[in-house]
Design a protein around this motif. Structure first.
Motif, PDB file in Angstrom:
ATOM      1  N   SER A   1      55.378  54.794  24.256  1.00 22.43           N
ATOM      2  CA  SER A   1      53.991  55.216  24.078  1.00 22.43           C
ATOM      3  C   SER A   1      53.801  56.663  24.511  1.00 22.43           C
ATOM      4  O   SER A   1      53.144  57.459  23.815  1.00 22.43           O
ATOM      5  CB  SER A   1      53.066  54.289  24.870  1.00 22.43           C
ATOM      6  N   LEU A   2      54.383  56.992  25.665  1.00 26.30           N
ATOM      7  CA  LEU A   2      54.252  58.373  26.157  1.00 26.30           C
ATOM      8  C   LEU A   2      54.946  59.356  25.223  1.00 26.30           C
ATOM      9  O   LEU A   2      54.421  60.439  24.942  1.00 26.30           O
ATOM     10  CB  LEU A   2      54.859  58.445  27.569  1.00 26.30           C
ATOM     11  N   ARG A   3      56.103  58.990  24.704  1.00 23.93           N
ATOM     12  CA  ARG A   3      56.805  59.889  23.789  1.00 23.93           C
ATOM     13  C   ARG A   3      55.997  60.094  22.507  1.00 23.93           C
ATOM     14  O   ARG A   3      55.911  61.215  21.991  1.00 23.93           O
ATOM     15  CB  ARG A   3      58.173  59.299  23.451  1.00 23.93           C
ATOM     16  N   THR A   4      55.424  59.001  21.994  1.00 23.07           N
ATOM     17  CA  THR A   4      54.627  59.116  20.771  1.00 23.07           C
ATOM     18  C   THR A   4      53.446  60.059  20.978  1.00 23.07           C
ATOM     19  O   THR A   4      53.153  60.926  20.131  1.00 23.07           O
ATOM     20  CB  THR A   4      54.136  57.732  20.348  1.00 23.07           C
ATOM     21  N   GLN A   5      52.752  59.906  22.102  1.00 16.98           N
ATOM     22  CA  GLN A   5      51.600  60.771  22.360  1.00 16.98           C
ATOM     23  C   GLN A   5      52.013  62.238  22.490  1.00 16.98           C
ATOM     24  O   GLN A   5      51.319  63.135  22.003  1.00 16.98           O
ATOM     25  CB  GLN A   5      50.891  60.306  23.636  1.00 16.98           C
ATOM     26  N   LEU A   6      53.164  62.463  23.144  1.00 19.29           N
ATOM     27  CA  LEU A   6      53.620  63.852  23.298  1.00 19.29           C
ATOM     28  C   LEU A   6      54.043  64.440  21.953  1.00 19.29           C
ATOM     29  O   LEU A   6      53.789  65.625  21.671  1.00 19.29           O
ATOM     30  CB  LEU A   6      54.786  63.897  24.297  1.00 19.29           C
TER      31      LEU A   6
END
Length: 481
Positions: A286-291
């Protein structure tokens, strides 16, 4: 010597050998003593018989000697001169005098003939010399020696008895008893022991070897199976358990129990790694997608969501590290803590709770425990987090004495925990409400950590039904010494 069977056989053989040798020596000693006592008795009887004849004024030539070959006799006077020897005696030793030729002068004057009694009458009616002598009643002196009778030399046991003749002359009579029977009996018993001892020891060694081999056969089966388990790394296999109820059967059962615990531990570790990987994959993805979205479209960056995922990832990593330390056997600290103060401090810092927490602690009571401050605070926090997720309107924390310990109880008025699920909720990564979102429900590690920490502190953590209708988690810790 690495073989248990060989060591057992040799040990048993040595023990039996020492016991048999000791017993054999004792038997030989008792046998020799008894036979020598018999020879002493025979020698004493022969000596007293001759002494009795001398006390009756019997002339040397008229002495009645029975079996002169078996009972040689030597008589000496007060000066140690030989005055009489039995017929056929040619050499003697062990009596104090080796002479075998009577002294003529001593022989002639020792025992006057009965016809000489007129001298006594002339001296006053016979009162100067007794009519008969006497034999000493003292115990005779015994000695070992040899004698040659009729050209045959043998060992004898000699008895010395003193006799006083009617003429007042003190004579010493030494009579012998042969030791041939004693020597033959002792040699026969000794030979039988020397012949039978090796055979008996061989039997003991063989029987011990066979019995030990039979007893250790299950051990060899256990060893082979353990080697196979080690080679295959298949912890589901078990060693064979013999039907006997001895130590080897107990060893097999303990080994299987150890394998069961090891299998469960490995399986739990594998499941832990799999669950941890799964739980970590979600916030990281999730964090990678947002970044990535933010990199391509900065205006679409969900900063609060990124921060929430980072916090959740941080909390999950901290939980996993704590569980790893607990599994590694990390011992808690031994600080002296007050349970009521810990609860008040933790509740006062929880400003973001959706439901206010009610604390019930007696003001004048001290509930001191020993342990790690950080870990115990973590337990209380995890229990409060769980209550906040399930409570509807009320969360209560009560601290009270409970036997020789302290009870910290966290209650809520939620739906509670089904009775058949009250143990499963303490397993790692277990969430009863699968429909609940991961963000709201957590990773399922809080209660598992709380129970592990409680156990490390010598306490317990259980769940019951609260009076309010929800769940009541009871943390019990032993009081400080």
């Amino acid at each position: 010597m690495r073989s248990v069977r060989a060591r057992a056989a040799i040990g048993a053989t040595l023990v039996v050998a020492v016991a048999l040798v000791a017993a054999g020596l004792a038997v030989l000693s008792v046998l020799r003593t008894n036979l020598i006592d018999q020879a002493d008795l025979q020698a004493e009887v022969a000596a007293r018989e001759v002494a009795g004849q001398l006390a009756l004024d019997t002339a040397y030539a008229d002495l009645d000697l029975d079996d002169e070959e078996d009972h040689p006799v030597q008589v000496t006077d007060e000066e140690g001169r030989v005055v009489f020897v039995s017929k056929g005696l040619r050499a003697i030793s062990g009596t104090g005098s080796t002479g075998v030729s009577p002294v003529p002068s001593a022989s002639a004057g020792a025992t006057p003939s009965p016809g000489d009694d007129d001298d006594d009458d002339d001296d006053g009616g016979g009162s100067g010399r007794p009519e008969r002598g006497e034999v000493s009643s003292d115990d005779p002196d015994f000695s070992d020696g040899t004698a040659t009778v009729d050209g045959k030399q043998a060992d004898y046991r000699f008895a010395a008895v003193e006799a006083t003749t009617p003429a007042g002359l003190t004579l010493t009579v030494r009579a012998g008893a042969p030791l041939a029977a004693e020597q033959e009996a002792v040699n026969t018993v000794r030979g039988a022991m020397l012949t039978g001892l090796p055979l008996l020891l061989a039997v003991v060694a063989g029987v011990t070897w066979l019995v030990t081999r039979r007893a250790l056969r299950p051990v060899e089966g256990i060893r082979r199976e353990m080697a196979a388990i080690t080679a295959s790394e298949d912890l589901a296999r078990r060693v064979p358990e013999p039907g006997s109820r001895d130590e080897i059967a107990a060893l097999a059962r303990t080994t299987n129990e150890t394998l069961s615990v090891l299998e469960a531990s490995v399986e739990r570790q594998r499941r832990f790694v799999a669950d941890a990987s799964h739980e970590l994959r979600s916030p990281i993805a999730s964090l990678r997608t947002q970044l990535e979205v933010a990199e391509a479209h900065p205006e679409l960056l969900d900063l609060p969501g990124a921060v929430a995922d980072t916090v959740r990832l941080q909390v999950l990593a901290a939980d996993l590290l704590l569980l790893a330390r607990l599994d590694a056997g990390e011992k808690p600290g031994a600080a002296r803590l007050e349970a009521g103060a810990l609860v008040r401090e933790e509740v006062s810092q929880r400003t973001g709770d959706r439901i206010p927490v009610t604390v019930e602690v007696a003001e004048d009571a001290a509930y001191e425990v020993n342990g790690s401050r950080g870990q115990l605070v973590r337990v209380i926090g995890n229990l409060l987090d769980n209550a906040q997720r399930h409570a509807e309107d009320r969360v209560t924390v009560q601290v009270a004495a409970d036997g020789n310990g302290v009870r910290v109880e966290v209650r809520d008025d939620g739906a509670g925990v089904p009775e058949d699920e009250r143990e499963r909720i303490f397993e790692r990564f277990v969430r009863l409400d699968d429909a609940r979102s991961r963000d709201d429900g957590g990773a399922g590690l809080g209660l598992a950590i709380a129970r592990d920490v409680a156990a490390r502190h010598g306490g317990t953590l259980t769940v019951h039904r609260a009076p309010e209708g929800g769940a009541a988690f009871r943390l019990w810790l032993p009081r400080a010494a």
